[in-house]
Design a protein around this motif. Structure first.
Motif, PDB file in Angstrom:
ATOM      1  N   PHE A 574     -34.455 -39.614  17.526  1.00 55.21           N
ATOM      2  CA  PHE A 574     -34.852 -38.722  16.439  1.00 55.21           C
ATOM      3  C   PHE A 574     -36.083 -37.899  16.846  1.00 55.21           C
ATOM      4  O   PHE A 574     -36.142 -36.684  16.623  1.00 55.21           O
ATOM      5  N   VAL A 575     -37.034 -38.571  17.465  1.00 51.27           N
ATOM      6  CA  VAL A 575     -38.234 -37.864  17.916  1.00 51.27           C
ATOM      7  C   VAL A 575     -37.871 -36.792  18.938  1.00 51.27           C
ATOM      8  O   VAL A 575     -38.360 -35.658  18.870  1.00 51.27           O
ATOM      9  N   LEU A 578     -36.151 -33.780  17.169  1.00 48.16           N
ATOM     10  CA  LEU A 578     -37.064 -32.925  16.416  1.00 48.16           C
ATOM     11  C   LEU A 578     -38.083 -32.255  17.325  1.00 48.16           C
ATOM     12  O   LEU A 578     -38.444 -31.090  17.130  1.00 48.16           O
ATOM     13  N   GLY A 579     -38.536 -33.000  18.341  1.00 51.04           N
ATOM     14  CA  GLY A 579     -39.460 -32.393  19.285  1.00 51.04           C
ATOM     15  C   GLY A 579     -38.802 -31.216  19.992  1.00 51.04           C
ATOM     16  O   GLY A 579     -39.404 -30.144  20.145  1.00 51.04           O
ATOM     17  N   TYR A 581     -36.366 -29.440  18.881  1.00 53.62           N
ATOM     18  CA  TYR A 581     -36.216 -28.357  17.918  1.00 53.62           C
ATOM     19  C   TYR A 581     -37.523 -27.589  17.766  1.00 53.62           C
ATOM     20  O   TYR A 581     -37.554 -26.348  17.804  1.00 53.62           O
ATOM     21  N   ALA A 582     -38.622 -28.332  17.631  1.00 48.17           N
ATOM     22  CA  ALA A 582     -39.922 -27.673  17.450  1.00 48.17           C
ATOM     23  C   ALA A 582     -40.254 -26.809  18.656  1.00 48.17           C
ATOM     24  O   ALA A 582     -40.796 -25.707  18.532  1.00 48.17           O
ATOM     25  N   PHE A 583     -39.899 -27.327  19.822  1.00 47.40           N
ATOM     26  CA  PHE A 583     -40.219 -26.589  21.040  1.00 47.40           C
ATOM     27  C   PHE A 583     -39.385 -25.313  21.142  1.00 47.40           C
ATOM     28  O   PHE A 583     -39.905 -24.225  21.391  1.00 47.40           O
ATOM     29  N   THR A 585     -37.997 -23.595  18.896  1.00 52.35           N
ATOM     30  CA  THR A 585     -38.219 -22.577  17.876  1.00 52.35           C
ATOM     31  C   THR A 585     -39.602 -21.944  18.007  1.00 52.35           C
ATOM     32  O   THR A 585     -39.958 -21.086  17.219  1.00 52.35           O
ATOM     33  N   GLY A 586     -40.378 -22.410  18.992  1.00 55.74           N
ATOM     34  CA  GLY A 586     -41.669 -21.771  19.221  1.00 55.74           C
ATOM     35  C   GLY A 586     -41.610 -20.969  20.508  1.00 55.74           C
ATOM     36  O   GLY A 586     -40.565 -20.860  21.150  1.00 55.74           O
ATOM     37  N   ALA A 587     -42.737 -20.418  20.870  1.00 61.58           N
ATOM     38  CA  ALA A 587     -42.755 -19.626  22.101  1.00 61.58           C
ATOM     39  C   ALA A 587     -43.789 -20.197  23.046  1.00 61.58           C
ATOM     40  O   ALA A 587     -44.832 -20.708  22.624  1.00 61.58           O
TER      41      ALA A 587
END
Lengths: 952, 515
Positions: A574-575, A578-579, A581-583, A585-587
């Motif tokens: 899960f981590v 989500l990690g 995904y966070a990465f 969706t950022g730049a």
């Protein structure tokens, strides 16, 4: 009387019977009766105003933010219901006093009853739909207690749970419906909502609100297909059934439909849902009622049927329908309560409610016979009783209602319903009271005392009075109430008994004649009914609840099977997801720091680290080997710290490594030396994949951070600049630890201290169980060293001790300016003492150690805390340091700093914690009965047997 | 500068070592000082709450180092509320532990509890992310000690899982902090808020990872699915007073999410877009569902209580995950309710278990069965969110706040349907435990010797009465929370307003207490 008081009285009053039962059953019942009477008077004194078209209100804000307020109002409808609830409540209280036996806890009964009554009064007086929901759910809860009152009976318990499940489900739907309704109208105030018909009916959410609210009403009022709970609620004592199912609980749904009539009724959806449900319920209930042998079950299904009738009337959406509905609510309450109480009397006196075991009671119980017969005839719709009037109005209304363009559908079904209704009413009279007197009653029947029949008798008087003089007795009331339902003033015909020869009269006639025929044919019909397979609601419900429980248990136990490996796997996956995904969706900008040249030393370290780590994975089943390998990892890290100019960290890491490895070796002493193979190949593959992914993720993250500069200036610049100036030390690491972030350190030494005392507490707990005996009888799985305390080692460690302590002191004192400090010094000191334990044994060392480790930990934390508090006397915040320089004559300049005192706290806490942990672990191995042949004390005055030779 | 702010941390931090040093062999003295300490703590926290009600954000610079270079404690409405909850709960728990004799079933209950209070209070008050980590460690290790208080194989096994799982969480916390520091160069929360708002576009990816890792760490503490696995076994095996105090532990996670994701990674902050709200609401709904389903499926009282705790926390997380001022106000109200109701449920469960064993099945009637049944009924009503208690109000507030959310239908359906499951489950349990005991028709409900020994059931006839006092106290708090829902909600709204005006916090911290 204020509406607050009326609504609150039953709740407050519920305390009295619960207490007064100690003073006797009469006191208890009187208290309940007095409370009810008082509330009833309260309603009646307001009645003239309401009958004149006024509305009584009372308002206090409760939770205005949500719009949930204690707003009450009493118009015609509210007053009508409140009177019914309290009036019949009073009669039931009188009746129950004589019905309940000595074994029944009467205090509880009246307390529950009053709670329920209060909830009902609350529903009908609420001027706020959320408040209404509160009371609505309270009726579910209090009826749960009432139905389950005879807790020793399975039927009571199950009936209570079923009622709660069904009405509770409806209640939740109602919550949703009311919230939607309130959000459409923009207010939860009932009287404001009632003015907004156009807005509500034109809203796209109208249907949602309608269905949810109707779900609440239908479940409460036992409408098909939610009718099944009501008969099972009959397991309650009869007064409860009489109260809940004649005038109150089941009428709450009707009340709410009537209450919201102005804004919800009048649409096709309303008509088709409500009237059809009502009609189906009415017919179904009536048919089943005819074939029930249990008196109360018969009445229960007849109640279902009559509730269906009233629902049907409300569903028509016409003024006359509403009028008939109101009138029938009144009439049904009177005759049905009387009937329930009669059934209770019969049960009480004959000890059975089985119709097939009864008959011929006419002469044995004449009073009961008269009461029950009049009430039954009213239920059958026989003139000149009140049941006839309202049923006639219903049939009249139905006779010109079309349903999906069908002119005959409603009238025919309504007639069938009325027909069965007449039949079961006649059966109640015929099979119970008429016929020959039997000689096999379980108990010899006779009329009860006046206390038990006075209440139904009063109701039967009402039945007759309304029937004979409808206009005079109830005319104004019914019209006022109907106005309140409609929300407007209507033109009405006066209530009267004779309307001329109308279609309704024909239908009524058919029903009565047909009812008599059905009764005559009851025996063969009953055989057929019994032979016909029918879905049994309770079986289905129990099956559903059972399946739900099993499913819930299955889901829960499968999910939470206690396998920590799987829990951790889920966690990490899960981590990672989500990690990732966070990465993504950022730049991330390009690398800003150049890669360093690979030099020889770090490369060796790197290889050592990687090799050791891989070896741990490969050889992890050999626990001793993995411990050694972990030590290697730690040492490589230490060297890396040192290489990258972090001597403080290196020192810390080194001493931590030593201490932890020693502690873990101690623990390993009591564990198998190899880890068994417990998981399947699939499981291990999964774990390997997850671990590799996690490792790559973390490695990638670290790489990304290290190859990019900070986005902003870091706060460490400040620390570097202020370390000496503000903190009085050159060693920034130490100043950060004891000053800039002394509070963190304070927390961490506490963590260390807690860890130690937890280890101690676990040891204590374990040593008090049978584990202790097992440990004492343990046979070591490895050969024991021949000499537990080798002389060389004993001597060397003793010599080392002062040196090591000296080093600790040195490291401690230089800490503020050079690598070192309390933490490292504490570890070194601890190692010095651990060496004594290792070389000379637990018993020897413990005997020479006079300071309990608990105390050392405590003193460490205290010293640190008190040092921090000292700043207060200087007018500064907690942990503010102070330092200065003194020049002792003849010596060099000398710095003093409160931070050193704080560091002393750290030192003590570390020493205490490490040694307490060690001591606790040692206790597992310690055996008072085994003494070394040579206690390690090198004592020349000792003989070979270890005894001290006394010189004298 | 008033030193009051640091007292909720320092007072227990002084008491615990005092217990260890001086009176560790004198349980009676520990009891006296423990109660006295908690009473004083209540006074302090109430005074602090009173101070914070004005809306002022007070800052305490430890070591007199200005933010962001030193560590600060921050007292605003939310942190004041949380420490008041902590201290009030601690009072109930301490009294229950003493009167029920639980504190005498192992070593060091009182010092560990004081350390636990210290850790929880610190977590609520600190304005520094790394310091938050330290307090997480304090409360984790102390809670581990408390959890296994009294020992026993099952409990120790559950304890190992608890601590192992949470240590993974701690590791993750360090990764998160390292990442965030590696980008922003600071860990002061107010400073981070400033930095997060100004983060250059090319650095967003790393900061987002840091943020999401933080969120995950807090979700572990708050027991949000699928990171809740540590909870059922540990709560149901922990000593009852400890489990009751753990009611505040899940709230530490909830608080931290609320704090960090309004202050630093707020709903308006560009770098945090899509991080919290998007998935958290579904995870929270799943949490509610799994919790309530577990309630219905449970075969044991303690396990049922643990699962309904998950359900309650899930409802709280639903409200938090909406990240609007209205929803957060609802969340704050619900949080207060959930803390006390959960604690009450655990204590009532303990009374049941102490008198008749853990199994939800027919047993003989127990001593004080009537009062306990009434308390169970009250607690169940509160936990299931039935009227008239605060659980219902809280649930209504949450549902109402979800009205504008895109997933309103889903949220409403899940919350309402699972409430029904909880009601059915609790009614079933209550009926089996309290009513069926009187059913002589289906057996006497006697426990055979093996079971009795295994579960430690003795059917005491002289069970102590004093433990009822704190339970009634908690019940009274729930009733007060219901009656005074209006004022409490006003406070909750003010608190939410303060949260969604992070500039107040930032200014107070970065400009220092002098400004």
């Amino acid at each position: 009387m204020s509406l607050f008081l009326i609504a609150a009285l039953p709740f407050l009053g519920a305390v009295f019977p619960a207490l007064l039962i100690r003073a006797g059953r009469n006191a208890c019942a009187s208290a309940a009766g007095a409370v009810t009477l008082l509330a009833l008077i309260g309603v009646l004194v307001n009645a003239p105003r309401v009958m004149a078209g006024g509305v009584v209100t009372a308002q206090i804000d409760w939770l205005p933010q949500l719009g949930m307020n204690l707003h009450f109002f009493m118009d015609g409808l509210g007053m009508f219901f409140a009177t019914l609830i309290l009036g019949i409540g009073l009669l039931i209280i009188i009746y129950a006093r004589y019905y309940l036996s000595r074994e029944d806890p009467m205090g509880q009964f009246y307390a529950y009853l009053l709670l329920f009554q209060g909830a009902m009064v609350g529903i009908v007086l609420s001027d706020n739909i959320l408040l209404l929901v509160v009371f609505w759910e309270l009726t579910s809860l209090s009826s749960f207690l009432l139905i389950g009152y005879w807790k020793h009976l399975p039927a009571g318990r199950q009936g209570a749970r079923m009622a709660l499940a069904v009405t509770g489900a409806g209640g939740l739907a109602l919550i949703g419906g009311m919230l939607v309704l309130g959000n459409i109208a923009g207010t939860y105030s009932l009287s404001e909502i009632l003015d907004q018909k156009e807005l509500i009916q034109s809203s796209p959410l109208y249907l949602t609100a309608l269905i949810l609210i109707l779900l609440g009403c239908f479940t409460k009022s036992a409408q098909f297909p939610f009718h099944f709970w009501l008969p099972h609620a009959m397991a309650a004592p009869t007064p409860v059934s009489a109260y809940l199912h004649s005038a109150t609980m089941v009428k709450a749904g009707l009340f709410l439909m009537a209450r919201l009539w102005p804004v919800l009724a009048g649409t096709d959806a309303w008509f088709y849902i409500v009237s059809t449900t009502g009609l189906v319920t009415m017919v179904l209930g009536a048919v089943i009622a005819l074939f029930k042998d249990d008196l109360k079950a018969l009445l229960a299904f007849s109640t279902v049927s009559h509730l269906g009738l009233i629902t049907l009337l409300l569903g028509l959406g016409t003024q006359a329908g509403a009028l008939a509905a109101v009138f029938h609510i009144l009439n049904h309450a009177t005759f049905k309560a009387a009937l329930f109480m009669s059934a209770g009397i019969i049960d009480h006196e004959t000890h059975t409610r089985d119709i097939k075991r009864l008959g011929g009671l006419r002469t044995l119980m004449p009073v009961t016979f008269v009461i029950a017969t009049i009430a039954s005839l009213s239920m059958a719709g026989i003139p000149p009783l009140n049941g006839f009037l309202s049923k006639e109005m219903m049939l009249e209304e139905i006779s010109h209602t079309t349903w999906l363009d069908s002119h005959w559908f409603f009238p025919v079904l309504a007639t069938i319903g009325a027909l069965f209704s007449a039949a079961y009413s006649f059966r109640f009279i015929g099979h119970v009271f008429l016929g020959p007197v039997r000689d096999d009653y379980p108990s010899k029947p006779h009329d009860p005392g006046v206390g038990m029949w006075i209440s139904p008798a009063f109701l039967v008087l009402l039945v007759i009075a309304i029937g004979l003089f409808p206009e005079a007795v109830a005319g104004n009331l019914v019209r006022t109430v109907t106005d309140a339902v409609m929300g407007e003033y209507g033109d009405y015909y006066p209530l009267k008994i004779w309307h001329g020869v109308t279609p309704a009269l024909y239908m009524s006639g058919i029903a009565v004649v047909g009812g008599l025929i059905l009764l005559a044919l009851h025996r063969p019909l009953d055989k057929g009914w019994i032979a016909t397979p029918r879905p049994e609601a309770k079986t289905i419900f129990d099956g559903l609840v059972g399946a739900l429980t099993r499913a819930c248990r299955g889901i829960t136990d499968t999910l939470h099977d206690g396998a920590i490996g799987r829990y951790a796997a889920i966690f990490i996956v899960f981590v990672l997801v989500l990690g990732g995904y966070a990465f993504t969706t950022g730049a991330m900008g390009p690398q800003t720091r150049p890669m360093l040249e690979i030099e020889v030393l770090p490369a060796i370290g790197w290889f050592g680290l990687v090799a050791a780590t891989l070896c741990i994975v490969a050889f992890h089943r050999n626990r001793l080997l993995s411990l050694v390998l972990i030590g290697v990892v730690g040492l490589v890290v230490t060297m890396l710290f040192n290489y990258f100019s972090a001597p403080d960290l290196a020192l810390t890491q080194l001493s931590v490594e030593v201490v932890t490895i020693v502690l873990m070796l101690l623990a390993l002493n009591f564990m198998p030396k190899t880890t068994p193979r417990e998981s399947s190949v699939g499981r291990r593959t999964r774990d390997v994949l997850i671990s590799v992914a996690a490792g790559l993720g973390v490695g990638g993250l670290i790489f990304a951070i290290m190859t990019r500069g900070f986005a902003f200036d870091t706060i460490s610049e400040f620390h570097l600049a202020n370390s000496y100036k503000g903190g009085g030390g050159d060693n920034v690491v130490n100043v950060i630890l004891v000053d800039f972030r002394g509070f963190d350190t304070f927390g961490e030494i506490i963590v260390l201290g807690i860890a130690a005392i937890v280890i101690y507490a676990i040891t204590e707990a374990i040593m008090q169980t049978s584990v202790r005996a097992r440990l004492l009888n343990r046979v070591p799985d490895q050969p024991v060293a021949g000499d537990a305390h080798p002389l060389m080692m004993v001597v060397v460690t003793r010599l080392m001790m002062p040196v090591a302590l000296m080093v600790a002191a040195y490291i401690f004192f230089r800490g503020h300016n050079l690598p070192g400090g309390g933490f490292i010094a504490g570890l070194i000191a601890a190692i010095a003492i651990i060496m004594q334990y290792m070389a000379s044994g637990f018993g020897w060392a413990a005997a020479r150690q006079h300071f309990p480790y608990h105390g050392i930990i405590g003193s460490g934390v205290l010293v640190a805390a008190v040092t921090g508090l000292g700043a207060w006397f200087n007018g500064m915040p907690f942990l503010t340091s102070a330092f200065g320089y003194i020049h002792p004559p003849g010596l060099e300049e000398f710095e003093w700093a409160t931070a050193a005192l704080f560091d002393l706290g750290v030192f003590l806490a570390v020493v205490g914690a490490v040694l307490l942990a060690l001591e606790s672990l040692s206790r597992y191995a310690w055996n008072p009965n085994i003494d070394s042949r040579h206690p390690m004390d090198i004592n020349p005055s000792r003989d070979d047997n270890g005894r001290v030779i006394r010189k004298d | 500068m008033s030193h009051w702010i640091v007292l909720p941390i320092v007072l227990p931090a002084l008491l615990a070592p005092f217990f260890l040093m001086v009176i560790r062999h004198h349980l009676d003295l520990q009891r006296i000082f423990s109660v006295a300490g908690v009473l004083v703590l209540n006074g302090i926290t109430l005074a602090l709450l009173n101070h914070a009600m004005s809306g002022e954000v007070s800052v305490y610079e430890l070591g007199d180092w200005p933010a962001p270079f030193g560590i600060v404690l921050v007292l605003d409405r939310l942190s004041a509320l949380m420490i008041v909850l902590t201290s009030q709960l601690a009072l109930a728990v301490v009294l229950y532990a003493i009167w029920s004799g639980w504190d005498n079933r192992g070593r060091h209950f009182h010092p560990l509890l004081q350390f636990q209070i210290m850790g929880v209070s610190g977590a609520f008050m600190t304005g520094d992310a790394f310091n938050l980590f330290v307090f997480f460690e304090v409360l984790l290790i102390a809670s581990y000690g408390l959890m296994i208080h009294g020992g026993g194989g099952t409990r120790l096994r559950a304890g190992v899982q608890y601590v192992a799982y949470n240590l993974i969480g701690s590791t993750l916390f360090l990764f998160a902090l390292g990442t965030i520091y590696g980008v922003a160069g600071t860990l002061n929360m107010a400073d981070l808020a400033v930095k997060a708002a100004e983060i250059p576009a090319e650095d967003t990816a790393l900061l987002r990872i840091g943020a999401v890792l933080l969120l995950l760490v807090f979700s572990v503490k708050a027991a949000v699915l699928p990171l809740h696995f540590w909870l059922p076994a540990s709560y149901s095996n922990a000593p009852a007073p400890v489990a009751a105090f753990f009611a505040i532990m899940t709230k530490v996670g909830a608080y931290s999410i609320l704090r960090m994701f309004t202050l630093i990674f707020g709903p308006e902050t560009p770098v945090a877009q899509g991080l919290a709200g998007e998935w958290l609401v579904y995870a929270a709904l799943l949490t509610v569902a799994v919790g309530m389903i577990g309630t219905q499926g449970a075969a044991h009282v303690a396990r049922m209580t643990a699962f309904i705790t998950i359900g309650s926390t899930g409802t709280l997380m639903v409200a938090i995950s909406l990240f609007t001022p209205e929803a957060s106000a609802a969340a704050i109200y619900y949080l207060i309710h959930s803390t006390f109701a959960t604690a009450m449920m655990f204590l009532v469960a303990d009374m049941i278990i102490e008198r008749r064993g853990d199994s939800i099945s027919q047993r003989r009637p127990m001593q004080h069965g009537g009062v306990i049944a009434a308390l169970f009924f009250g607690a169940a009503v509160a936990m299931a969110g039935m009227p008239p208690l605060s659980g219902f109000i809280g649930k209504l507030l949450v549902l109402d706040a979800a009205w504008d959310a895109p997933d309103v239908v889903l949220i409403w359906s899940v919350v309402l349907i699972t409430s029904l499951i909880a009601i059915i489950g609790l009614a079933r349990a209550g009926s089996l435990v309290f009513w069926k005991a009187f059913d002589t028709g289906s057996g006497r409900g006697d426990v055979d010797e093996d079971t009795a020994r295994r579960e430690g059931v003795v059917f005491p006839t002289d069970a102590p009465r004093l433990p009822f006092v704190p339970v009634f106290g908690l019940f009274a708090v729930l009733i007060a929370l219901t009656v005074f829902a209006g004022p409490v909600m006003r406070f909750a709204e003010d608190t939410a307003d303060q949260l969604y005006t992070p500039q107040l916090y930032i200014d107070a911290v970065l400009k220092g207490p002098g400004s």
